[in-house]
Each structure stands twice: as structure tokens, then as C-alpha cells.
Scaffold this motif. Sequence first.
Motif, PDB file in Angstrom:
ATOM      1  N   TYR A   3       0.875  -1.161   0.000  1.00  0.00           N
ATOM      2  CA  TYR A   3       0.000   0.000   0.000  1.00  0.00           C
ATOM      3  C   TYR A   3       0.916   1.216   0.000  1.00  0.00           C
ATOM      4  N   TYR A   4       0.871   1.968  -1.097  1.00  0.00           N
ATOM      5  CA  TYR A   4       1.850   3.036  -1.311  1.00  0.00           C
ATOM      6  C   TYR A   4       1.181   4.401  -1.163  1.00  0.00           C
ATOM      7  N   ALA A  47      -1.158  -1.947  10.844  1.00  0.00           N
ATOM      8  CA  ALA A  47      -1.787  -2.606  11.993  1.00  0.00           C
ATOM      9  C   ALA A  47      -2.754  -3.685  11.527  1.00  0.00           C
ATOM     10  N   ARG A  48      -3.208  -3.567  10.285  1.00  0.00           N
ATOM     11  CA  ARG A  48      -4.099  -4.590   9.743  1.00  0.00           C
ATOM     12  C   ARG A  48      -3.349  -5.565   8.842  1.00  0.00           C
ATOM     13  N   ALA A  49      -2.037  -5.618   9.045  1.00  0.00           N
ATOM     14  CA  ALA A  49      -1.174  -6.564   8.353  1.00  0.00           C
ATOM     15  C   ALA A  49      -1.081  -6.305   6.853  1.00  0.00           C
ATOM     16  N   VAL A  50      -1.373  -5.067   6.430  1.00  0.00           N
ATOM     17  CA  VAL A  50      -1.154  -4.689   5.032  1.00  0.00           C
ATOM     18  C   VAL A  50       0.191  -3.970   4.991  1.00  0.00           C
ATOM     19  N   PRO A  51       1.169  -4.486   4.255  1.00  0.00           N
ATOM     20  CA  PRO A  51       2.452  -3.777   4.204  1.00  0.00           C
ATOM     21  C   PRO A  51       2.251  -2.429   3.536  1.00  0.00           C
ATOM     22  N   VAL A  84      -0.692   8.369   9.600  1.00  0.00           N
ATOM     23  CA  VAL A  84      -1.829   7.729  10.281  1.00  0.00           C
ATOM     24  C   VAL A  84      -2.410   6.639   9.374  1.00  0.00           C
ATOM     25  N   LEU A  85      -2.552   6.974   8.110  1.00  0.00           N
ATOM     26  CA  LEU A  85      -3.108   6.013   7.158  1.00  0.00           C
ATOM     27  C   LEU A  85      -2.174   4.798   7.006  1.00  0.00           C
ATOM     28  N   ALA A  86      -0.887   5.060   6.851  1.00  0.00           N
ATOM     29  CA  ALA A  86       0.068   3.959   6.671  1.00  0.00           C
ATOM     30  C   ALA A  86       0.117   3.074   7.919  1.00  0.00           C
ATOM     31  N   LEU A 139       3.635  -4.408  18.232  1.00  0.00           N
ATOM     32  CA  LEU A 139       4.295  -5.294  17.284  1.00  0.00           C
ATOM     33  C   LEU A 139       3.421  -6.489  16.939  1.00  0.00           C
ATOM     34  N   ASP A 140       2.370  -6.654  17.667  1.00  0.00           N
ATOM     35  CA  ASP A 140       1.587  -7.866  17.553  1.00  0.00           C
ATOM     36  C   ASP A 140       0.124  -7.464  17.744  1.00  0.00           C
ATOM     37  N   PRO A 141      -0.453  -6.815  16.724  1.00  0.00           N
ATOM     38  CA  PRO A 141      -1.729  -6.142  16.978  1.00  0.00           C
ATOM     39  C   PRO A 141      -2.855  -7.089  17.377  1.00  0.00           C
TER      40      PRO A 141
END
Length: 504
Positions: free
Chosen positions: A4-5, A37-41, A30-32, A474-476
Motif C-alpha cells: 500500500y503506497y 496494523a491490519r497486516a497490510v504492508p 496515520v493512514l500507513a 508489534l503484535d496487533p
Amino acid sequence: MKKYYVTTPIYYVNAAPHVGHAYTTIAADVLARHKRARAVPAHLLTGTDEHGLKIEEAAKAVGRHTIDFCDLTSAKFRDLWKHLDIRFDDYIRTTEKRHEDKVQELFALLIKSGDVYKGRYRGWYCVSDETFFTETEAAPDDKGRRLCPNAECRKPLQQVEEESWFFKLSKYQGPLLDHYAANPGFLAPAHRASEILRFVEGGLQDLSVSRQKVKWGIPVPGDESHTIYVWFDALINYWSATAGTSDLWPADVHIVGKEIYRFHAVIWPAMLMAAGLPLPKKIFAHGWWTVEGKKMSKSAGNFLDPYEITREYGVDAFRYFLMREMPFGNDGDFSKAALKKRYNAELANDLGNLVKRVVDMTDNFLGGRLPSKPEFKDDDHAASVAKRAGEIDAKMDALDFSGALDVIWEVVRGLNGRVNEKAPWKLAKTDMTECEKVLFDLIWSLRLVARWIEPFMPCKAAEMQTQLGVRLVLDPLTAEDVLNGVQQHPGEIRKSPPLFPRKE
Ligand code: MSP
């Protein structure tokens, strides 16, 4: 896997960063962070825009070599981002070779395809806005002055008449309109999209994209007496920064201020079309801050310094305020009174006080340890809190940051109400099983809240998690974890200092 860029504008290095720049960069961060946090790089790009007359003149004014001046100011931006906890993945400067090479490569390609051609430019130029204006746009006012038509600027225009390379922007009117129509989310928010639509429907003129008299810029390949127009150069940063990668382009979202929306929503997509490159998925224009009711400007001397505010309120409260006070896309006002009010009411009171009460009671009544999972029932509060996760995610995905915070604070206020209603301090004397259950429920709900506020207030979220006996950054923790009563890294829950000490 494609990342996600997300990008911010690259900022001009003629002056030091202020609250306006901080706003865009914090929003992008904030967006990144939310995606991560939702495991989307996620990949966050920011940087500085360093060519053109404006920068050259600013350097001259302080008697520095242009590149030294750029180094200095670019470092100020980078330092501020570190200070504000911006987790950027790349920092591009338009004076870097990796960028200059790509700009020349693209320019050469467009000369070859005929989309960039040589002609003669006659018109007007605003150095402060680095923008060309036509004879009609630059029509003299009643005093005969030619001033920048941008109401925010109104500086005297320079007359330009010289040989110039042009970009065939006019050719892309149809393709742009088709693209907007076929991709409804491409331009956002909607009210700004309609401005762009009207503008493009009105017809597009070819754009002058080189200057003969400007020396501080990237030379036109094969025609070194010209430098490339600073906006043409700058826009390419989003793509040049991805050179050598295969998991970034196209960008998922360019976040920009409303005053530079046309460059991003019209010229940039047309350039990409001409180059045969895929278009970004979304271009979002946010609104502008005034400060204490006034426009920030050199003449008013009211550029708000983020260091000054964070010294008093801390980085996280500053980030929170910016994201909360004005809905993303609208305009708003930054005032010290509003900041203090929100700080005391929402951070010190609603959230900070709640965490303190629940943590203190857990320490006092349960010796700092939660009982193992009591049976959750459908009407358990933590279960209903967990169900709000989808709503928050949807608002975050739509860049509705203040909307997401509204939902989170609804939950926080609900939890405060619950503490008062259930009065665990009374239960501790009469019904210990019920007391355990109520505190268990509250702690679990707060663990979720901590995860939700992490993109906005990374430090305070971590502090809050520690107080709640978890390490989630680190582990949401997910809403499902809560429903399943998953205990991550359970630690002791001990009385702690307030997260947000009240400001008197
Ligand atoms: N260099 C160009 C952008 C090139 S992008 C390819 C530029 N730079 S700038 O330094 O002037 O930064 C403008 C951006 O800073 C705005 O688009 C916005 O993101 C942010 N802001 C500057 N002042 C602002 C406010 N008063 N309020 C909100 N954002 C503001 O333009």
C-alpha cells in the motif's frame, strides 16, 4: 505482494516546515500505520522539492550556495518528521541523481513520442506559486498591476517570453474525463472532484514545461539551454522513488493540499498517460488550516511551529488534535484554546482518566492480574465494543480520520458510563465474581481502544498497552482476539501515572 503506497507532497525548501506541512505528513502516517496494523504492508514516501526560481532566490537572499541551502532545509523537514513519529519508508529529494535520471528519461521519452514539443511561450509566471498564467488569467487589475490570480498569493507576476518545450496537455482532455468517469474513487473528496471536472471540461491548453532563464533545475535532455519546469520535475518524484522496485507503483493514494490539486488531478495523470504508465488509484485533496482565525503568511508572521506546540502538549496530543479538529477534506482553524479544550476534555478526561481508573482498580482489587477468561456472553460489553472495529476500519480506509475518532470516542464515553454504572469499587465489597468480570470486560475493551488509537498516537498507545498488561504494537490485537479472549503477553496491571496530565 504489492505494498500500500501512500505519498505526501514534496515540500519546497525555501522555508522551514510549519503546522500545514505537518498536517499532511501526519495524515499520511496515520493512514500507513492503520494499514500496517491490519497486516497490510504499507510504504510511506515523503521528501522535498528543491528546484526552481523560488528556491534559487531564497538561497541567494541568505547568501548560501543553492545546494547547501537545500541540504539545510531538507534536513529540517526530515528532523521534524522524526520528531513527530512519522514512520516514513523513503525520503526523496529532487536534487538526488536517482530522481534527476528518471525525470530526464521520461522527458526524453515524451519528446520522442511527440507529446513534448518545442515552441515559444508568451505569458506570465508566478515565482511564489511556480505557476504559468495566460494573458487572460493575468489580466491587469484596476491599478494596472498584474498579480497572481491565486487569491492566497496575489504576488506580482513576471512576464515570460522565450523558447520553451510544451507538453500536449490538450490531447488528454478526453482521456482524463473518461478516466474520472470510469473510476469514481479516483478524485476525492467529491466536492473537490467536481471542481476538477468543471475545469477539465472547460478545455485544456498545452503546458510550458521548460525554462531557458531558470538555471536551478534539471536540464532538458539533448537541449541543455533549457531546464525542466519545476512542477513537471516534482510530480515525477512519486514514480522516480519507485525505480528498481516492483511492489510499489501505482501509488494507492497521493495526499495533497487543495491548492495543488489541479497539478495532481489533471497534469500528473496526463503525464502518466503520455508515458504509458499506470495511474495512481486515488488523489485526495485535504483542506487548509488557518491559525487563530488568520491565514498563515510571512507578512502576518504567524507560521505555527510544531516544535513549540509539542513542547507544551507532546507529540501525540498534537497529532490527535490535527486529525480530530477538522474533518479530512474540509478547512479549519488551529487555535490554542481549541487544542487545550480537546486535550483536557478528550485526552486527559475521557480517555486518560478512564484508563487510570480501570488500571488502578485492577491493581487494587485483583492484585494486578486478570482472572482467566470468564465466559463471554453476547451482551458482554467487550463483545459489543469489538463489533465496532469494522466501522472504524471503514472510516480509516476512506481517509475519514475524524470520523474514525468519533467512533472511538463514542466507545470511550460508553466505557466511562459503564464504570459509573457498574461501580466496581462497590462490587469489590459485595460480589467479587461480578467485580472480576466487569474489570475483565473493561480491560479488554481498553486493549482494543489502545490498538485503535495507535495510528494517531503511537507513543501513548504503547504506554497505554503497557499499563493494560499487553504489548500490542508489534503484535496487533484484533477484534476477533477479543471475542476469543486471546491473552497476548499477559503482564501485570499496576497503578501508573496519568497518560495525559491535565493542563491548567
Ligand atoms: N512543492 C510543492 C508540492 C509538490 S508535490 C509534487 C508544494 N510545496 S509546499 O511546501 O508549498 O507544500 C504545500 C503543501 O503543504 C500543501 O499541499 C499541504 O499539503 C501543506 N500545507 C501547507 N500549508 C497548509 C495549510 N495552511 N493547511 C493545510 N495544509 C497546508 O506545494
